[in-house]
Design a protein around this motif. Sequence first.
Motif, PDB file in Angstrom:
ATOM      1  N   GLU A  69       0.852  -1.186   0.000  1.00 41.10           N
ATOM      2  CA  GLU A  69       0.000   0.000   0.000  1.00 41.10           C
ATOM      3  C   GLU A  69       0.893   1.243   0.000  1.00 41.10           C
ATOM      4  O   GLU A  69       1.722   1.425   0.892  1.00 41.10           O
ATOM      5  N   ALA A  70       0.717   2.079  -1.010  1.00 41.85           N
ATOM      6  CA  ALA A  70       1.484   3.314  -1.091  1.00 41.85           C
ATOM      7  C   ALA A  70       0.840   4.425  -0.268  1.00 41.85           C
ATOM      8  O   ALA A  70       1.431   5.489  -0.079  1.00 41.85           O
ATOM      9  N   GLY A  71      -0.375   4.183   0.216  1.00 44.65           N
ATOM     10  CA  GLY A  71      -1.097   5.173   1.017  1.00 44.65           C
ATOM     11  C   GLY A  71      -1.849   4.476   2.136  1.00 44.65           C
ATOM     12  O   GLY A  71      -1.340   3.516   2.728  1.00 44.65           O
ATOM     13  N   PRO A  72      -3.061   4.908   2.448  1.00 42.76           N
ATOM     14  CA  PRO A  72      -3.848   4.281   3.522  1.00 42.76           C
ATOM     15  C   PRO A  72      -3.998   2.782   3.281  1.00 42.76           C
ATOM     16  O   PRO A  72      -4.180   2.341   2.150  1.00 42.76           O
ATOM     17  N   ASP A  73      -3.909   1.997   4.365  1.00 39.37           N
ATOM     18  CA  ASP A  73      -3.941   0.542   4.212  1.00 39.37           C
ATOM     19  C   ASP A  73      -5.145  -0.116   4.861  1.00 39.37           C
ATOM     20  O   ASP A  73      -5.253  -1.347   4.848  1.00 39.37           O
ATOM     21  N   SER A  74      -6.054   0.666   5.446  1.00 39.51           N
ATOM     22  CA  SER A  74      -7.181   0.037   6.139  1.00 39.51           C
ATOM     23  C   SER A  74      -8.282   1.051   6.393  1.00 39.51           C
ATOM     24  O   SER A  74      -8.111   2.257   6.162  1.00 39.51           O
ATOM     25  N   ALA A 245      -9.401  -4.234   6.187  1.00 40.04           N
ATOM     26  CA  ALA A 245      -8.842  -3.841   4.895  1.00 40.04           C
ATOM     27  C   ALA A 245      -9.447  -4.714   3.809  1.00 40.04           C
ATOM     28  O   ALA A 245     -10.044  -5.768   4.090  1.00 40.04           O
ATOM     29  N   LEU A 246      -9.305  -4.293   2.570  1.00 44.96           N
ATOM     30  CA  LEU A 246      -9.761  -5.091   1.444  1.00 44.96           C
ATOM     31  C   LEU A 246      -8.669  -6.094   1.086  1.00 44.96           C
ATOM     32  O   LEU A 246      -7.494  -5.741   1.020  1.00 44.96           O
ATOM     33  N   ALA A 247      -9.058  -7.340   0.857  1.00 41.80           N
ATOM     34  CA  ALA A 247      -8.085  -8.398   0.620  1.00 41.80           C
ATOM     35  C   ALA A 247      -7.188  -8.084  -0.573  1.00 41.80           C
ATOM     36  O   ALA A 247      -6.009  -8.430  -0.576  1.00 41.80           O
ATOM     37  N   ALA A 248      -7.734  -7.419  -1.577  1.00 44.11           N
ATOM     38  CA  ALA A 248      -6.958  -7.089  -2.771  1.00 44.11           C
ATOM     39  C   ALA A 248      -6.261  -5.738  -2.655  1.00 44.11           C
ATOM     40  O   ALA A 248      -5.640  -5.283  -3.615  1.00 44.11           O
ATOM     41  N   GLY A 249      -6.356  -5.110  -1.497  1.00 45.12           N
ATOM     42  CA  GLY A 249      -5.740  -3.804  -1.302  1.00 45.12           C
ATOM     43  C   GLY A 249      -6.764  -2.689  -1.405  1.00 45.12           C
ATOM     44  O   GLY A 249      -7.845  -2.848  -1.986  1.00 45.12           O
TER      45      GLY A 249
END
Length: 308
Positions: A69-74, A245-249
């Motif tokens: 994740e280049a930004g928010p991760d959750s 979080a989303l499983a795919a990011g």
Amino acid sequence: MSGQPLRPDDERRVGVAIIGGGISGLSAAHRLDQRGAEAGHGRPYLVLEAESRLGGRIETLHQDSFLIEAGPDSLVTQKPTGLELCRELGIDRELVAPRATTAAATSIVHRGRLRPLPEGLQMVVPTRARPVLGSSLFSARGKAALLAERFRRPRTAVGDIQDDDEALGEFITRRFGREAFERVVEPIVGGLFCADAAGLSVALTAPRLREFESRWGSVTRGTLQALKVAARGRAGSPPPPAQVALAAGMGRLVERLAESLDPAALETDTKVQRILFDRTAKLFRLELEHRPAIESRAVILACPGPAA
């Protein structure tokens, strides 16, 4: 929403011009779709993004076998709007909670080493003293400041919620000490919001902390009371995860939002240089870089503060 065929003179006319194709701009377009926005002035809306990709701060990278994740991760579960958006988009079943392991779920880099966040620490609120005392993340002074929060006087009389806002950095430092902010809140909240955590509004980012101080005279006492009430309500069930979080990011959220919108209403590589307002016609005129100008009846600024 399928855009209505436009007359030649309507090609650069829209009902609402949304400047910024990040999560805020795409969510605004999604809400306009939900409300069934009428064209009335060309297209119902048009999202204008200066970069070559949508999503703004949210970007998921796939490298080798890693998801980065280049930004928010959750998403924070205490704020339900993100979860509601996932449900509306039909991706709520793709949400996952942090995997339970024997190691601490969160670690902070301090002095070149990963230091586990002490158990019993609700963000920055110590609900158990022993893990905090045994932590390598804080100095002796920092531990004392954390555990002494419950004995500090509130900013206002108990029961009175102050009308004026306070910076998150000032609030955390005032209640829990400088180390609590620099070693816990700044890396976690700053990473979550992709911003300088010190200047964020405590009323918007952590309203419950301010509420607990006002109601109970201490954030720690308020948090402990809230945990007791939640435990009674769950009747023995495990507590819900603080974040999902989303499983795919998180890029999946941007992807699904874009798929739900009219592709003709999404323009990337489109930089707005100036906004003018015609008081007679009651129209905005958006002058673009290397493209014809756009007229709109309303404008939503969903771009970063400095750009706005």
